[in-house]
Each structure stands twice: as structure tokens, then as C-alpha cells.
Motif scaffolding. Structure first.
Motif, PDB file in Angstrom:
ATOM      1  N   ALA A 294       0.829  -1.206   0.000  1.00  0.00           N
ATOM      2  CA  ALA A 294       0.000   0.000   0.000  1.00  0.00           C
ATOM      3  C   ALA A 294       0.863   1.255   0.000  1.00  0.00           C
ATOM      4  O   ALA A 294       0.533   2.255  -0.653  1.00  0.00           O
ATOM      5  CB  ALA A 294      -0.932  -0.008   1.211  1.00  0.00           C
ATOM      6  N   VAL A 295       1.977   1.225   0.728  1.00  0.00           N
ATOM      7  CA  VAL A 295       2.886   2.379   0.751  1.00  0.00           C
ATOM      8  C   VAL A 295       3.472   2.627  -0.637  1.00  0.00           C
ATOM      9  O   VAL A 295       3.527   3.765  -1.122  1.00  0.00           O
ATOM     10  CB  VAL A 295       4.004   2.155   1.781  1.00  0.00           C
ATOM     11  CG1 VAL A 295       5.069   3.248   1.673  1.00  0.00           C
ATOM     12  CG2 VAL A 295       3.432   2.122   3.192  1.00  0.00           C
ATOM     13  N   ILE A 296       3.904   1.544  -1.293  1.00  0.00           N
ATOM     14  CA  ILE A 296       4.488   1.691  -2.632  1.00  0.00           C
ATOM     15  C   ILE A 296       3.447   2.192  -3.623  1.00  0.00           C
ATOM     16  O   ILE A 296       3.741   3.037  -4.482  1.00  0.00           O
ATOM     17  CB  ILE A 296       5.067   0.342  -3.097  1.00  0.00           C
ATOM     18  CG1 ILE A 296       6.236  -0.061  -2.200  1.00  0.00           C
ATOM     19  CG2 ILE A 296       5.507   0.410  -4.556  1.00  0.00           C
ATOM     20  CD1 ILE A 296       6.772  -1.451  -2.482  1.00  0.00           C
ATOM     21  N   ALA A 297       2.206   1.689  -3.527  1.00  0.00           N
ATOM     22  CA  ALA A 297       1.159   2.047  -4.473  1.00  0.00           C
ATOM     23  C   ALA A 297       0.612   3.449  -4.255  1.00  0.00           C
ATOM     24  O   ALA A 297      -0.125   3.957  -5.112  1.00  0.00           O
ATOM     25  CB  ALA A 297       0.011   1.042  -4.386  1.00  0.00           C
ATOM     26  N   SER A 298       0.936   4.082  -3.144  1.00  0.00           N
ATOM     27  CA  SER A 298       0.435   5.432  -2.881  1.00  0.00           C
ATOM     28  C   SER A 298       1.590   6.433  -2.855  1.00  0.00           C
ATOM     29  O   SER A 298       1.793   7.195  -3.809  1.00  0.00           O
ATOM     30  CB  SER A 298      -0.339   5.462  -1.555  1.00  0.00           C
ATOM     31  OG  SER A 298       0.475   4.975  -0.495  1.00  0.00           O
ATOM     32  N   VAL A 299       2.405   6.413  -1.803  1.00  0.00           N
ATOM     33  CA  VAL A 299       3.509   7.362  -1.676  1.00  0.00           C
ATOM     34  C   VAL A 299       4.573   7.102  -2.734  1.00  0.00           C
ATOM     35  O   VAL A 299       5.135   8.044  -3.319  1.00  0.00           O
ATOM     36  CB  VAL A 299       4.130   7.284  -0.267  1.00  0.00           C
ATOM     37  CG1 VAL A 299       5.231   8.326  -0.110  1.00  0.00           C
ATOM     38  CG2 VAL A 299       3.057   7.486   0.801  1.00  0.00           C
ATOM     39  N   GLY A 300       4.862   5.839  -3.003  1.00  0.00           N
ATOM     40  CA  GLY A 300       5.875   5.519  -4.003  1.00  0.00           C
ATOM     41  C   GLY A 300       5.529   6.040  -5.384  1.00  0.00           C
ATOM     42  O   GLY A 300       6.391   6.568  -6.098  1.00  0.00           O
ATOM     43  N   VAL A 301       4.271   5.921  -5.777  1.00  0.00           N
ATOM     44  CA  VAL A 301       3.840   6.426  -7.084  1.00  0.00           C
ATOM     45  C   VAL A 301       4.005   7.940  -7.155  1.00  0.00           C
ATOM     46  O   VAL A 301       4.443   8.489  -8.176  1.00  0.00           O
ATOM     47  CB  VAL A 301       2.375   6.015  -7.360  1.00  0.00           C
ATOM     48  CG1 VAL A 301       1.838   6.731  -8.595  1.00  0.00           C
ATOM     49  CG2 VAL A 301       2.278   4.511  -7.549  1.00  0.00           C
ATOM     50  N   VAL A 302       3.682   8.636  -6.071  1.00  0.00           N
ATOM     51  CA  VAL A 302       3.813  10.097  -6.048  1.00  0.00           C
ATOM     52  C   VAL A 302       5.266  10.511  -6.222  1.00  0.00           C
ATOM     53  O   VAL A 302       5.596  11.403  -7.023  1.00  0.00           O
ATOM     54  CB  VAL A 302       3.236  10.672  -4.731  1.00  0.00           C
ATOM     55  CG1 VAL A 302       3.552  12.158  -4.621  1.00  0.00           C
ATOM     56  CG2 VAL A 302       1.738  10.446  -4.673  1.00  0.00           C
ATOM     57  N   VAL A 303       6.174   9.866  -5.503  1.00  0.00           N
ATOM     58  CA  VAL A 303       7.594  10.247  -5.557  1.00  0.00           C
ATOM     59  C   VAL A 303       8.179   9.968  -6.933  1.00  0.00           C
ATOM     60  O   VAL A 303       8.874  10.819  -7.514  1.00  0.00           O
ATOM     61  CB  VAL A 303       8.380   9.493  -4.462  1.00  0.00           C
ATOM     62  CG1 VAL A 303       9.876   9.755  -4.603  1.00  0.00           C
ATOM     63  CG2 VAL A 303       7.895   9.913  -3.083  1.00  0.00           C
ATOM     64  N   VAL A 304       7.912   8.780  -7.494  1.00  0.00           N
ATOM     65  CA  VAL A 304       8.472   8.421  -8.795  1.00  0.00           C
ATOM     66  C   VAL A 304       7.916   9.326  -9.892  1.00  0.00           C
ATOM     67  O   VAL A 304       8.649   9.800 -10.774  1.00  0.00           O
ATOM     68  CB  VAL A 304       8.186   6.937  -9.108  1.00  0.00           C
ATOM     69  CG1 VAL A 304       8.614   6.599 -10.536  1.00  0.00           C
ATOM     70  CG2 VAL A 304       8.911   6.039  -8.115  1.00  0.00           C
ATOM     71  N   THR A 305       6.609   9.582  -9.857  1.00  0.00           N
ATOM     72  CA  THR A 305       5.999  10.433 -10.879  1.00  0.00           C
ATOM     73  C   THR A 305       6.527  11.860 -10.794  1.00  0.00           C
ATOM     74  O   THR A 305       6.809  12.497 -11.819  1.00  0.00           O
ATOM     75  CB  THR A 305       4.472  10.432 -10.729  1.00  0.00           C
ATOM     76  OG1 THR A 305       3.991   9.086 -10.762  1.00  0.00           O
ATOM     77  CG2 THR A 305       3.818  11.229 -11.841  1.00  0.00           C
ATOM     78  N   LEU A 306       6.674  12.372  -9.577  1.00  0.00           N
ATOM     79  CA  LEU A 306       7.214  13.721  -9.406  1.00  0.00           C
ATOM     80  C   LEU A 306       8.642  13.807  -9.962  1.00  0.00           C
ATOM     81  O   LEU A 306       8.990  14.788 -10.647  1.00  0.00           O
ATOM     82  CB  LEU A 306       7.198  14.105  -7.930  1.00  0.00           C
ATOM     83  CG  LEU A 306       7.767  15.490  -7.586  1.00  0.00           C
ATOM     84  CD1 LEU A 306       6.967  16.583  -8.270  1.00  0.00           C
ATOM     85  CD2 LEU A 306       7.795  15.696  -6.078  1.00  0.00           C
ATOM     86  N   GLY A 307       9.443  12.798  -9.692  1.00  0.00           N
ATOM     87  CA  GLY A 307      10.800  12.805 -10.215  1.00  0.00           C
ATOM     88  C   GLY A 307      10.831  12.773 -11.732  1.00  0.00           C
ATOM     89  O   GLY A 307      11.646  13.460 -12.364  1.00  0.00           O
ATOM     90  N   ARG A 308       9.919  11.999 -12.336  1.00  0.00           N
ATOM     91  CA  ARG A 308       9.895  11.933 -13.790  1.00  0.00           C
ATOM     92  C   ARG A 308       9.444  13.258 -14.399  1.00  0.00           C
ATOM     93  O   ARG A 308       9.982  13.703 -15.425  1.00  0.00           O
ATOM     94  CB  ARG A 308       8.951  10.805 -14.236  1.00  0.00           C
ATOM     95  CG  ARG A 308       8.916  10.575 -15.740  1.00  0.00           C
ATOM     96  CD  ARG A 308      10.295  10.328 -16.259  1.00  0.00           C
ATOM     97  NE  ARG A 308      10.333  10.310 -17.719  1.00  0.00           N
ATOM     98  CZ  ARG A 308      11.419  10.536 -18.429  1.00  0.00           C
ATOM     99  NH1 ARG A 308      12.558  10.810 -17.808  1.00  0.00           N
ATOM    100  NH2 ARG A 308      11.387  10.510 -19.735  1.00  0.00           N
ATOM    101  N   VAL A 309       8.459  13.903 -13.790  1.00  0.00           N
ATOM    102  CA  VAL A 309       7.955  15.175 -14.311  1.00  0.00           C
ATOM    103  C   VAL A 309       9.025  16.258 -14.235  1.00  0.00           C
ATOM    104  O   VAL A 309       9.167  17.083 -15.152  1.00  0.00           O
ATOM    105  CB  VAL A 309       6.689  15.607 -13.542  1.00  0.00           C
ATOM    106  CG1 VAL A 309       6.295  17.037 -13.876  1.00  0.00           C
ATOM    107  CG2 VAL A 309       5.531  14.668 -13.865  1.00  0.00           C
ATOM    108  N   LEU A 310       9.810  16.272 -13.153  1.00  0.00           N
ATOM    109  CA  LEU A 310      10.814  17.310 -12.974  1.00  0.00           C
ATOM    110  C   LEU A 310      12.063  17.107 -13.823  1.00  0.00           C
ATOM    111  O   LEU A 310      12.847  18.037 -14.004  1.00  0.00           O
ATOM    112  CB  LEU A 310      11.218  17.382 -11.496  1.00  0.00           C
ATOM    113  CG  LEU A 310      10.139  17.839 -10.517  1.00  0.00           C
ATOM    114  CD1 LEU A 310      10.662  17.797  -9.091  1.00  0.00           C
ATOM    115  CD2 LEU A 310       9.617  19.221 -10.863  1.00  0.00           C
ATOM    116  N   THR A 311      12.251  15.903 -14.348  1.00  0.00           N
ATOM    117  CA  THR A 311      13.483  15.613 -15.089  1.00  0.00           C
ATOM    118  C   THR A 311      13.268  15.449 -16.586  1.00  0.00           C
ATOM    119  O   THR A 311      14.148  14.935 -17.273  1.00  0.00           O
ATOM    120  CB  THR A 311      14.138  14.331 -14.541  1.00  0.00           C
ATOM    121  OG1 THR A 311      13.188  13.247 -14.601  1.00  0.00           O
ATOM    122  CG2 THR A 311      14.590  14.538 -13.107  1.00  0.00           C
ATOM    123  N   THR A 312      12.122  15.865 -17.112  1.00  0.00           N
ATOM    124  CA  THR A 312      11.868  15.729 -18.547  1.00  0.00           C
ATOM    125  C   THR A 312      11.306  17.032 -19.107  1.00  0.00           C
ATOM    126  O   THR A 312      10.657  17.801 -18.380  1.00  0.00           O
ATOM    127  CB  THR A 312      10.878  14.581 -18.824  1.00  0.00           C
ATOM    128  OG1 THR A 312      10.699  14.430 -20.233  1.00  0.00           O
ATOM    129  CG2 THR A 312       9.525  14.879 -18.201  1.00  0.00           C
TER     130      THR A 312
END
Length: 401
Positions: free
Chosen positions: A59-77
Motif C-alpha cells: 500500500a505504501v508503494i502504491a500510494s507514496v511511491g507512485v507520487v515520488v516516482v511520478t514527481l521525479g519523472r515530471v521534474l526531469t523531462t
């Protein structure tokens, strides 16, 4: 002193001197917030909803993990489709994460309690979160392959939100259509099939309309507009009738339309077959578009331009030239050479646009033909051939002397 000459000095604080320290502070704050969110979600599932450590970590990966990974991808492209899709995912998943963190805080503070009947739903919720996490996992790589040019990330996001809204509307309409049939005593399986068929026909008509607009075929575009209006109107009536029935609101006009809809609903499969056959036959036989590049649309019926004269060609004597003589032309004066046209290979409409006006190398007359063709007819070609032979023989005789 003139007021235009006065200069107001604005006092500003130079943050550049503290750039490194501020970045470290922001990073530390971000890490602290992420860790707190991870702890809260884990605690909610492990301590409040009685799930195992594996389900809570999932549940942690599917909620907080998705937010962190998506934010990193948005900021680096700098890829706008990826930024737009990432923004949509961030808004949705931040809302999910905040809801979970707030729920854990409320349960821990005693503001609310989990009923005993719902104390075992943790594994179900954790599984649903993992299933929802598949959306960004699939969507982000797909948008990274999108080569469409957008002015900004908001423009790309608006397009994707439009797709989502249409998908949700189609799904809701399919459910309403199925309920419409079941409420009238139709077998649930048959009602679901009829609802799915109607929704599929509407989506098919909508996508075909988009394709016709891209091909600039006005006839097909208007035909698919008619199908979209017909199916859309019927689905609207069905949805309104279903919602009014569930809400307990009776509208007289809806009752009348509902009776009409019953007779149409049971014929949904037959109507879809008729639509498919009609659309295929009519769309393949009639077109209304610009085929010759003159900026004007022409009626193409049965693969031929409407109003064009049909030629009855016969083969010329010299088959090497691949020419035919047009017998449909008006009567000619005695001695005037026959008008010829190039015989085009079947199934290659693009060659229809390759004929150009040229001057015959033998008689000097203007004719329309292939750019590689030097003579207007086989007779001119033969005359030129005989003249070349005669010239060559004469030159050979002179050399012998």
C-alpha cells in the motif's frame, strides 16, 4: 525635479548566496514529509486495518511511491505529453495519499473508529491500491512515446483529461444501458451485451468521424455524424430514464421516450449489424473529397469521378509506347494525327496525376502524356526512327567514300 526622472530603488534579498543551503533544506523537508506519509500509510494498514506487513508495504508503494516516482519523472523531462500525464497522476495520487494519511490520523486520535465488520478490509483495499498503481505504470511509458507537439504541459493534460472524461462517460452509459434492460425483465447477460453493443457502435461512429475528418471526406464525415447523433440520442434517453428511475423522479416525456427505447433496445444487435453493413457499403462506394489537388471536392462514385467522360480505348500498333487512341474524341480533319492518352496500370490511381502537356519531337504538336514520352503517337515515333536510320546510313556512306 521631474517625476519621470525619479527612480525608486526596490530592496530585494539575494537568495543566491544561500542557494546550496536552501536546496539542502528543501530536500530535507521533502524527505521528512515522504517518510511521515510512508509511516502513516503503513500504520493505517498494519495497525488499524489488521493487514500483514507485506500488504501494508504494498500500500505504501502504491500510494507514496507512485507520487515520488511520478514527481521525479515530471521534474526531469521536457517532454510535454509526459509532463501533462504526470500532472494528472500527481493530482490523483496526492489526493489518495492525503486521504490515507488523514484517515490514519483520525483513527489514531480517536475521532473515528473502524467498525468490527470492516476491520478485515485492509487486504482488499491494499489490493485495490496495487491495481490502481498499474494506471501510472502503463500510462507514463505510453505518453513517453507520444510524438505529438504541445505548446505546454497543460495542453497535453487537457487532451488526456478529455480522453478520461469520455471513457468514464462511455462506461457510465454502458452501465445505465444494462440497467435499462434489466429493469424491464431482460436477462442480465443479454442486457449487458446489448448495452455493450450500443456503446461500441457509438464509439465506432465517433472514431470513424475523426478518421473521415482527417481524410477530408465530407460525405463520410456527414454519414458518421448522423450515426453519432442517432446512437448518442438513444443512449442519452436511456441514461436519463435510468437515472430518473433510480432517483424516483417521474418525467412524462421521459416515460414516452422510454417506451420507444424499449423497442429499439431489443433490436440493438440487429441495428449494429445494419449499421456496419450500410457504413461499409456506402463509405466504400461514395466519396466527396479533393482527389486532383485543385482545391475543390469532387464526387467519387464507384471509384470514378462523377461527370467525367468514360473512354473506350483501343491498343495502338506500337505496344512499346503503352499508348491507346481515344475514340471518343470529336471527328478530326483528314491527315490530323489521332489524339492519344497514356494507358495507365490498373489499381494505381496516383499515376492519374503524372500526365503533363508536352510537345511532340517529330510533328511539334501539343499532347498530354507521360513525361518520358517524346512523341504524340506511334506513327511519329516510327517516322523519327526511319529518319535516324536514314541519317545513320547516309553518314556511313560518306565515311566509306
Amino acid at each position: 525635479m521631474n517625476s519621470t526622472e525619479t527612480k525608486t530603488k526596490v530592496q530585494t534579498f539575494d537568495f543566491s548566496r544561500f542557494g546550496g543551503a536552501s536546496m539542502v533544506a528543501v530536500a530535507a523537508l521533502f524527505v521528512a514529509v515522504v517518510l511521515f506519509a510512508c509511516y502513516s500509510v503503513f500504520s493505517l494498514f498494519a495497525d488499524r486495518l489488521n493487514t500483514g506487513a507485506v500488504e501494508a508495504g504494498l500500500a505504501v508503494i502504491a500510494s507514496v511511491g507512485v507520487v515520488v516516482v511520478t514527481l521525479g519523472r515530471v521534474l526531469t523531462t521536457n517532454h510535454m505529453p509526459t509532463k501533462g500525464a504526470g500532472a494528472i497522476i500527481l493530482i490523483a495520487w496526492i489526493g489518495v495519499t492525503l486521504t490515507l494519511v488523514g484517515l490514519n490520523t483520525a483513527l489514531r486520535g480517536g475521532l473515528m473508529a473502524v467498525p468490527d465488520a470492516l476491520s478485515g478490509i485492509g487486504q482488499i483495499v491494499a489490493g485495490l491500491l496495487a491495481a490502481l498503481a498499474l494506471v501510472p505504470v502503463i500510462l507514463i511509458p505510453l505518453t513517453m512515446r507520444d510524438a505529438t507537439e504541445y505548446e505546454s504541459a497543460s495542453a497535453a493534460a487537457a487532451k488526456y483529461v478529455g480522453f478520461i472524461a469520455k471513457a468514464v462517460a462511455v462506461l457510465a452509459s454502458a452501465i445505465a444501458s444494462a440497467y435499462f434492460g434489466m429493469s424491464r425483465g431482460i436477462n442480465p447477460m443479454l442486457a449487458a451485451i446489448c448495452g455493450l453493443v450500443l456503446e461500441t457502435c457509438f464509439v465506432w461512429a465517433y472514431l470513424s468521424l475523426t478518421k473521415a475528418n482527417e481524410a477530408q471526406d465530407e460525405f463520410d464525415a456527414w454519414m458518421w455524424r448522423a450515426f453519432c447523433i442517432a446512437y448518442g440520442a438513444f443512449l442519452t434517453v436511456v441514461t436519463v430514464e435510468t437515472v430518473s428511475s433510480l432517483a424516483g423522479i417521474r418525467v412524462p416525456i421521459v416515460d414516452v421516450l422510454g417506451e420507444i427505447g424499449e423497442s429499439v433496445y431489443v433490436s440493438a444487435i440487429g441495428l449494429s449489424v445494419i449499421t456496419a453493413i450500410t457504413a461499409h457499403i456506402v463509405a466504400s462506394f461514395i466519396d466527396f473529397k479533393d482527389v486532383d489537388g485543385d482545391g475543390k471536392r469532387d464526387w467519387i462514385i464507384g471509384g470514378k469521378k462523377a461527370g467525367s467522360k468514360s473512354l473506350t480505348p483501343r491498343l495502338a500498333k506500337d505496344a512499346e509506347d503503352a499508348e491507346v487512341i481515344d475514340e471518343a474524341q470529336p471527328a478530326r480533319r483528314i491527315g490530323e494525327p489521332a489524339k492519344v492518352v497514356t494507358k495507365l496500370p490498373k489499381g494505381d490511381p496516383a499515376n492519374l496525376h503524372k500526365d503533363t502537356k508536352q510537345t511532340c519531337a517529330e510533328c511539334g504538336k501539343k499532347f498530354v502524356g507521360d513525361p518520358k514520352q517524346d512523341y504524340c503517337s506511334s506513327s511519329c515515333k516510327q517516322k523519327a526512327y526511319r529518319r535516324r536510320k536514314k541519317t545513320q546510313s547516309t553518314e556511313a556512306g560518306d565515311d566509306g567514300e
